[in-house]
Write a protein that holds these residues in place. Structure first.
Motif, PDB file in Angstrom:
ATOM      1  N   GLY A 117      49.690  23.344  76.867  1.00 58.52           N
ATOM      2  CA  GLY A 117      49.911  21.922  76.672  1.00 58.52           C
ATOM      3  C   GLY A 117      51.031  21.698  75.673  1.00 58.52           C
ATOM      4  O   GLY A 117      52.118  22.255  75.808  1.00 58.52           O
ATOM      5  N   GLU A 118      50.759  20.922  74.620  1.00 58.80           N
ATOM      6  CA  GLU A 118      51.770  20.621  73.607  1.00 58.80           C
ATOM      7  C   GLU A 118      51.655  21.531  72.384  1.00 58.80           C
ATOM      8  O   GLU A 118      52.380  21.346  71.411  1.00 58.80           O
ATOM      9  N   ARG A 119      50.772  22.513  72.429  1.00 51.54           N
ATOM     10  CA  ARG A 119      50.566  23.390  71.276  1.00 51.54           C
ATOM     11  C   ARG A 119      51.134  24.773  71.539  1.00 51.54           C
ATOM     12  O   ARG A 119      50.908  25.367  72.603  1.00 51.54           O
ATOM     13  N   THR A 120      51.877  25.307  70.569  1.00 51.51           N
ATOM     14  CA  THR A 120      52.382  26.674  70.614  1.00 51.51           C
ATOM     15  C   THR A 120      51.808  27.437  69.427  1.00 51.51           C
ATOM     16  O   THR A 120      51.809  26.938  68.296  1.00 51.51           O
ATOM     17  N   VAL A 121      51.321  28.641  69.710  1.00 50.47           N
ATOM     18  CA  VAL A 121      50.716  29.480  68.679  1.00 50.47           C
ATOM     19  C   VAL A 121      51.389  30.840  68.700  1.00 50.47           C
ATOM     20  O   VAL A 121      51.534  31.449  69.768  1.00 50.47           O
ATOM     21  N   SER A 122      51.798  31.320  67.522  1.00 50.64           N
ATOM     22  CA  SER A 122      52.343  32.671  67.387  1.00 50.64           C
ATOM     23  C   SER A 122      51.478  33.468  66.419  1.00 50.64           C
ATOM     24  O   SER A 122      51.021  32.930  65.398  1.00 50.64           O
ATOM     25  N   ARG A 123      51.286  34.724  66.755  1.00 49.17           N
ATOM     26  CA  ARG A 123      50.487  35.627  65.917  1.00 49.17           C
ATOM     27  C   ARG A 123      51.275  36.907  65.698  1.00 49.17           C
ATOM     28  O   ARG A 123      51.779  37.509  66.657  1.00 49.17           O
ATOM     29  N   VAL A 124      51.357  37.355  64.433  1.00 50.95           N
ATOM     30  CA  VAL A 124      51.978  38.629  64.098  1.00 50.95           C
ATOM     31  C   VAL A 124      51.032  39.372  63.166  1.00 50.95           C
ATOM     32  O   VAL A 124      50.520  38.788  62.199  1.00 50.95           O
ATOM     33  N   SER A 125      50.795  40.656  63.457  1.00 52.18           N
ATOM     34  CA  SER A 125      49.874  41.431  62.630  1.00 52.18           C
ATOM     35  C   SER A 125      50.495  42.764  62.232  1.00 52.18           C
ATOM     36  O   SER A 125      51.346  43.319  62.938  1.00 52.18           O
ATOM     37  N   HIS A 126      50.037  43.261  61.095  1.00 54.09           N
ATOM     38  CA  HIS A 126      50.432  44.575  60.593  1.00 54.09           C
ATOM     39  C   HIS A 126      49.171  45.254  60.079  1.00 54.09           C
ATOM     40  O   HIS A 126      48.409  44.663  59.305  1.00 54.09           O
ATOM     41  N   SER A 127      48.940  46.486  60.516  1.00 53.47           N
ATOM     42  CA  SER A 127      47.700  47.179  60.188  1.00 53.47           C
ATOM     43  C   SER A 127      47.998  48.534  59.565  1.00 53.47           C
ATOM     44  O   SER A 127      48.833  49.291  60.072  1.00 53.47           O
ATOM     45  N   VAL A 128      47.317  48.831  58.454  1.00 52.60           N
ATOM     46  CA  VAL A 128      47.488  50.120  57.779  1.00 52.60           C
ATOM     47  C   VAL A 128      46.120  50.686  57.429  1.00 52.60           C
ATOM     48  O   VAL A 128      45.135  49.949  57.289  1.00 52.60           O
ATOM     49  N   ARG A 129      46.092  51.997  57.284  1.00 57.24           N
ATOM     50  CA  ARG A 129      44.848  52.640  56.878  1.00 57.24           C
ATOM     51  C   ARG A 129      44.656  52.475  55.376  1.00 57.24           C
ATOM     52  O   ARG A 129      45.598  52.632  54.596  1.00 57.24           O
ATOM     53  N   GLU A 130      43.440  52.129  54.986  1.00 62.74           N
ATOM     54  CA  GLU A 130      43.092  51.961  53.579  1.00 62.74           C
ATOM     55  C   GLU A 130      41.766  52.672  53.339  1.00 62.74           C
ATOM     56  O   GLU A 130      40.699  52.123  53.614  1.00 62.74           O
ATOM     57  N   GLY A 131      41.843  53.920  52.863  1.00 59.95           N
ATOM     58  CA  GLY A 131      40.634  54.717  52.714  1.00 59.95           C
ATOM     59  C   GLY A 131      40.003  54.985  54.060  1.00 59.95           C
ATOM     60  O   GLY A 131      40.656  55.463  54.990  1.00 59.95           O
ATOM     61  N   ALA A 132      38.717  54.653  54.198  1.00 61.86           N
ATOM     62  CA  ALA A 132      37.996  54.864  55.448  1.00 61.86           C
ATOM     63  C   ALA A 132      37.996  53.619  56.328  1.00 61.86           C
ATOM     64  O   ALA A 132      37.139  53.469  57.209  1.00 61.86           O
ATOM     65  N   ALA A 133      38.968  52.734  56.113  1.00 60.42           N
ATOM     66  CA  ALA A 133      39.029  51.482  56.872  1.00 60.42           C
ATOM     67  C   ALA A 133      40.465  51.175  57.266  1.00 60.42           C
ATOM     68  O   ALA A 133      41.413  51.797  56.787  1.00 60.42           O
ATOM     69  N   SER A 134      40.619  50.213  58.150  1.00 63.39           N
ATOM     70  CA  SER A 134      41.941  49.673  58.473  1.00 63.39           C
ATOM     71  C   SER A 134      42.051  48.291  57.849  1.00 63.39           C
ATOM     72  O   SER A 134      41.111  47.499  57.884  1.00 63.39           O
ATOM     73  N   ARG A 135      43.201  48.040  57.246  1.00 59.09           N
ATOM     74  CA  ARG A 135      43.468  46.728  56.663  1.00 59.09           C
ATOM     75  C   ARG A 135      44.505  46.047  57.546  1.00 59.09           C
ATOM     76  O   ARG A 135      45.623  46.540  57.715  1.00 59.09           O
ATOM     77  N   MET A 136      44.125  44.929  58.142  1.00 54.94           N
ATOM     78  CA  MET A 136      44.998  44.215  59.065  1.00 54.94           C
ATOM     79  C   MET A 136      45.343  42.846  58.489  1.00 54.94           C
ATOM     80  O   MET A 136      44.462  42.011  58.265  1.00 54.94           O
ATOM     81  N   ASP A 137      46.627  42.639  58.215  1.00 56.95           N
ATOM     82  CA  ASP A 137      47.126  41.339  57.780  1.00 56.95           C
ATOM     83  C   ASP A 137      47.669  40.605  59.000  1.00 56.95           C
ATOM     84  O   ASP A 137      48.513  41.137  59.730  1.00 56.95           O
ATOM     85  N   VAL A 138      47.194  39.393  59.198  1.00 61.39           N
ATOM     86  CA  VAL A 138      47.561  38.613  60.380  1.00 61.39           C
ATOM     87  C   VAL A 138      48.098  37.260  59.942  1.00 61.39           C
ATOM     88  O   VAL A 138      47.463  36.549  59.149  1.00 61.39           O
TER      89      VAL A 138
END
Length: 239
Positions: A159-180
């Motif tokens: 419709g009239e809405r546009t959405v953009s998503r960009v993510s970056h993911s790195v390992r942090e100890g025993a987990a993944s840290r994802m900034d979006v």
């Protein structure tokens, strides 16, 4: 925890990235009915805005949802007004009834971060299962399949809405840290930006299996969709 801003655009983004909720739900139903042909009642834990839940509603006689985020739960209720969607934590919820099937999709189980929390959640699932019931869990990535430094991006216009998503993911100890980061634009409101960070546990297949066993399940790892991560399918050991 997912907030109101993301709840508005969550499904738009993931559908634009090719996520096929119906295909994933159908595969789960196939795995469930191979073990429990008469399965009728399903609880979808961490149901989000209800995308998988709407598909399960077409495949099972009775469905319900559980979601930690109140904004996400509101969207799920609006999409499925005839379906109960409860707000609660998968580690300690109590609904006062049992289900033939309990699902946890889209890697949501990884938000638990520790083996102890994983076992607590699976024990809570077991508490809400009918005799001979089935648990199906879509895991997050395993340590050996996770891509450190992974960057992803997508844009969708509806419709009239546009959405953009960009993510970056790195390992942090025993987990993944994802900034979006998200940009949302429409004619009435202009452009707005918001950002979320997700810390998601990187459990090995063996650790998942150990958690299922500690919670009283026999478990199979099935290397099929959804999302390329496979599926853990458990039945009570005493069943």
């Amino acid at each position: 925890m997912y907030g109101a801003e993301l709840a508005e655009v969550y499904e738009l983004i993931h559908r634009s990235r090719g996520k096929d909720y119906l295909q994933e739900a159908a595969e789960v139903a196939r795995q469930v009915r191979a073990r429990r042909p008469d399965a009728a009642a399903l609880l979808d834990v961490a149901c989000g805005t209800g995308a998988h839940l709407r598909c399960f509603d077409e495949l099972f006689d009775e469905v319900a949802g559980l979601e930690l985020s109140e904004p996400m739960a509101r969207f799920a209720r609006a999409a499925l007004p005839h379906v109960p969607v409860h707000v609660g934590d998968m580690r300690d919820f109590e609904l006062g009834r049992t289900y033939d099937v309990i699902t946890c999709m889209f890697g949501s189980i990884g938000y638990l971060l520790t083996q102890e929390a994983l076992v607590d959640a699976l024990r809570r699932f077991a508490r809400h299962l009918t005799p001979g019931g089935v648990v199906a869990v879509d895991p997050w990535w395993f340590p050996e399949t996770y891509l450190h430094g992974h960057v992803a991006g997508s844009t969708v216009t509806v419709g009239e809405r546009t959405v953009s998503r960009v993510s970056h993911s790195v390992r942090e100890g025993a987990a993944s840290r994802m900034d979006v980061h998200y940009l949302v634009a429409d004619g009435a409101s202009g452009v707005r930006h918001f950002h979320e960070t997700h810390l998601i546990g990187l459990f090995s297949q063996e650790r998942y299996e150990a958690a299922f066993e500690a919670a009283g399940f026999r478990v199979d790892y099935v290397p099929v969709a959804p999302a390329g991560r496979g599926l853990f399918v458990g039945v009570p050991s005493a069943g």
